[in-house]
Motif scaffolding. Structure first.
Motif, PDB file in Angstrom:
ATOM      1  N   SER A 177      22.827  70.457  15.462  1.00 32.63           N
ATOM      2  CA  SER A 177      23.378  70.569  14.365  1.00 32.63           C
ATOM      3  C   SER A 177      22.598  71.282  13.166  1.00 32.63           C
ATOM      4  O   SER A 177      21.259  71.476  13.305  1.00 32.63           O
ATOM      5  CB  SER A 177      23.263  69.089  13.897  1.00 32.63           C
ATOM      6  OG  SER A 177      22.033  68.511  13.717  1.00 32.63           O
ATOM      7  N   THR A 225      21.683  70.256  10.467  1.00 34.88           N
ATOM      8  CA  THR A 225      20.684  69.430   9.832  1.00 34.88           C
ATOM      9  C   THR A 225      19.385  69.131  10.567  1.00 34.88           C
ATOM     10  O   THR A 225      18.378  69.476  10.066  1.00 34.88           O
ATOM     11  CB  THR A 225      21.210  67.862   9.851  1.00 34.88           C
ATOM     12  OG1 THR A 225      22.367  67.732   9.086  1.00 34.88           O
ATOM     13  CG2 THR A 225      20.187  66.999   9.255  1.00 34.88           C
ATOM     14  N   SER A 226      19.509  68.930  11.961  1.00 33.57           N
ATOM     15  CA  SER A 226      18.330  69.160  12.779  1.00 33.57           C
ATOM     16  C   SER A 226      17.567  70.458  12.779  1.00 33.57           C
ATOM     17  O   SER A 226      16.280  70.439  13.124  1.00 33.57           O
ATOM     18  CB  SER A 226      18.753  68.692  14.162  1.00 33.57           C
ATOM     19  OG  SER A 226      19.460  69.564  14.709  1.00 33.57           O
ATOM     20  N   VAL A 243      25.889  74.944   7.214  1.00 34.74           N
ATOM     21  CA  VAL A 243      26.034  73.515   6.970  1.00 34.74           C
ATOM     22  C   VAL A 243      27.291  72.907   7.202  1.00 34.74           C
ATOM     23  O   VAL A 243      27.767  72.010   7.633  1.00 34.74           O
ATOM     24  CB  VAL A 243      25.135  72.986   5.923  1.00 34.74           C
ATOM     25  CG1 VAL A 243      25.001  71.660   5.842  1.00 34.74           C
ATOM     26  CG2 VAL A 243      23.684  73.657   6.081  1.00 34.74           C
ATOM     27  N   THR A 246      29.536  73.486  10.152  1.00 34.13           N
ATOM     28  CA  THR A 246      28.886  72.799  11.232  1.00 34.13           C
ATOM     29  C   THR A 246      29.021  71.268  11.337  1.00 34.13           C
ATOM     30  O   THR A 246      29.288  70.817  12.151  1.00 34.13           O
ATOM     31  CB  THR A 246      27.308  73.281  11.622  1.00 34.13           C
ATOM     32  OG1 THR A 246      27.207  74.573  11.790  1.00 34.13           O
ATOM     33  CG2 THR A 246      27.027  72.567  12.700  1.00 34.13           C
ATOM     34  N   GLU A 247      28.598  70.764   9.901  1.00 40.46           N
ATOM     35  CA  GLU A 247      28.663  69.314   9.686  1.00 40.46           C
ATOM     36  C   GLU A 247      29.795  68.751   9.078  1.00 40.46           C
ATOM     37  O   GLU A 247      29.913  67.465   9.112  1.00 40.46           O
ATOM     38  CB  GLU A 247      27.170  69.062   8.874  1.00 40.46           C
ATOM     39  CG  GLU A 247      26.137  69.400   9.442  1.00 40.46           C
ATOM     40  CD  GLU A 247      25.588  68.739  10.690  1.00 40.46           C
ATOM     41  OE1 GLU A 247      26.215  67.483  10.814  1.00 40.46           O
ATOM     42  OE2 GLU A 247      24.719  69.305  11.405  1.00 40.46           O
ATOM     43  N   GLY A 261      30.095  65.372   5.910  1.00 40.35           N
ATOM     44  CA  GLY A 261      28.789  65.152   6.369  1.00 40.35           C
ATOM     45  C   GLY A 261      27.637  66.008   5.924  1.00 40.35           C
ATOM     46  O   GLY A 261      26.522  65.909   6.245  1.00 40.35           O
ATOM     47  N   THR A 262      28.015  66.877   4.765  1.00 35.59           N
ATOM     48  CA  THR A 262      27.058  67.564   4.247  1.00 35.59           C
ATOM     49  C   THR A 262      26.354  67.092   2.990  1.00 35.59           C
ATOM     50  O   THR A 262      27.390  66.681   2.098  1.00 35.59           O
ATOM     51  CB  THR A 262      27.305  69.065   4.070  1.00 35.59           C
ATOM     52  OG1 THR A 262      27.946  69.506   5.462  1.00 35.59           O
ATOM     53  CG2 THR A 262      26.670  69.985   3.451  1.00 35.59           C
ATOM     54  N   TRP A 292      30.909  79.142  12.128  1.00 41.84           N
ATOM     55  CA  TRP A 292      31.301  78.254  11.340  1.00 41.84           C
ATOM     56  C   TRP A 292      32.254  78.515  10.139  1.00 41.84           C
ATOM     57  O   TRP A 292      32.881  77.897   9.444  1.00 41.84           O
ATOM     58  CB  TRP A 292      29.905  77.581  10.422  1.00 41.84           C
ATOM     59  CG  TRP A 292      28.982  78.687  10.139  1.00 41.84           C
ATOM     60  CD1 TRP A 292      29.212  79.500   8.895  1.00 41.84           C
ATOM     61  CD2 TRP A 292      27.909  79.360  10.794  1.00 41.84           C
ATOM     62  NE1 TRP A 292      27.979  80.469   8.821  1.00 41.84           N
ATOM     63  CE2 TRP A 292      27.327  80.286  10.041  1.00 41.84           C
ATOM     64  CE3 TRP A 292      27.234  79.154  12.220  1.00 41.84           C
ATOM     65  CZ2 TRP A 292      26.312  81.208  10.470  1.00 41.84           C
ATOM     66  CZ3 TRP A 292      26.356  79.877  12.699  1.00 41.84           C
ATOM     67  CH2 TRP A 292      25.865  80.766  11.683  1.00 41.84           C
ATOM     68  N   ASP A 319      38.955  71.691   7.850  1.00 40.81           N
ATOM     69  CA  ASP A 319      37.881  70.873   7.572  1.00 40.81           C
ATOM     70  C   ASP A 319      38.762  69.800   6.964  1.00 40.81           C
ATOM     71  O   ASP A 319      38.989  69.664   5.759  1.00 40.81           O
ATOM     72  CB  ASP A 319      36.510  71.066   6.779  1.00 40.81           C
ATOM     73  CG  ASP A 319      35.766  69.853   6.703  1.00 40.81           C
ATOM     74  OD1 ASP A 319      36.123  68.822   7.089  1.00 40.81           O
ATOM     75  OD2 ASP A 319      34.656  69.940   5.909  1.00 40.81           O
TER      76      ASP A 319
END
Length: 214
Positions: free
Chosen positions: A3, A5-6, A33, A36-37, A41-42, A114, A121
């Protein structure tokens, strides 16, 4: 794929960077970001860390999370639409134009997959500036699709406007399905995916029309 984030690594920001360059840096990080998230989730803090700058600086440039996402849509939409318009401005028509457009998307998206997901989304706001941004690029791309479909049908002797409208909707769904399938199979290269599309479309369009009973 890990992800966004990671994958964040803490990087100290640099001073003296022109505002336009800094904004572009933030938008590129935010696109990855968000894409992907997802919007929900961002967080702005995650984007700031990804870009190697402070969270207050993001708010200073974009005002809010919504403003940042809107900037990402503008950036991604411009890249996608510009590439489609580049193909449309060429000399190819019909099936070749469709396949060249798909090929261009695969090559554009390979290093930044992305970007495509930004526009699909479901967690993104459905009203306000963000909805307007999505609607604007959707209309721009729909117009290009309608033009291409119209050319294709005209070559077959079909100029029925309702046929063009129906086929445009079908083509946009097919286009999204093929791009999304490819994004879900990162082991497939753009060249391999284009070759697959050539096989699929050739097989479908070469088929004889069946006799359908009433």
């Amino acid at each position: 794929m890990p992800s966004a984030t990671s994958a964040i690594q803490s990087r100290a920001g640099t001073k003296g960077v022109p505002r336009a360059d800094r904004e572009a840096q933030i938008v590129r990080a935010a696109c990855e970001v968000f894409g992907t998230e997802g919007y929900a989730g961002t967080s702005v803090a995650v984007v700031a860390a990804r870009a190697g700058i402070s969270k207050p600086l993001v708010y200073q440039y974009f005002g809010s999370k919504e403003g940042l996402f809107s900037a990402c849509l503008h950036h991604g939409g411009q890249l996608l639409a510009d590439e489609m318009e580049r193909i449309a401005a060429g000399d190819v028509v019909g099936l070749e134009r469709a396949l060249r457009t798909l090929d261009a998307m695969f090559r554009l998206l390979e290093p930044q997959p992305w970007l495509w997901r930004l526009f699909f989304d479901r967690s993104a706001p459905r009203e306000g500036a963000i909805a307007g941004e999505i609607a604007g690029y959707s209309a721009r791309i729909t117009m290009l699709a309608s033009e291409g479909v119209g050319e294709l049908l005209h070559l077959q002797g079909d100029d029925d406007p309702l046929d063009v409208d129906a086929m445009t909707r079908a083509w946009m769904s097919i286009f999204d399905a093929l791009v999304t399938w490819w994004l879900d199979h990162p082991e497939v290269t753009p060249t391999q995916m284009t070759e697959r599309c050539v096989r699929l479309f050739t097989a479908v369009m070469s088929a004889d029309a069946p006799e359908l009973s009433a």
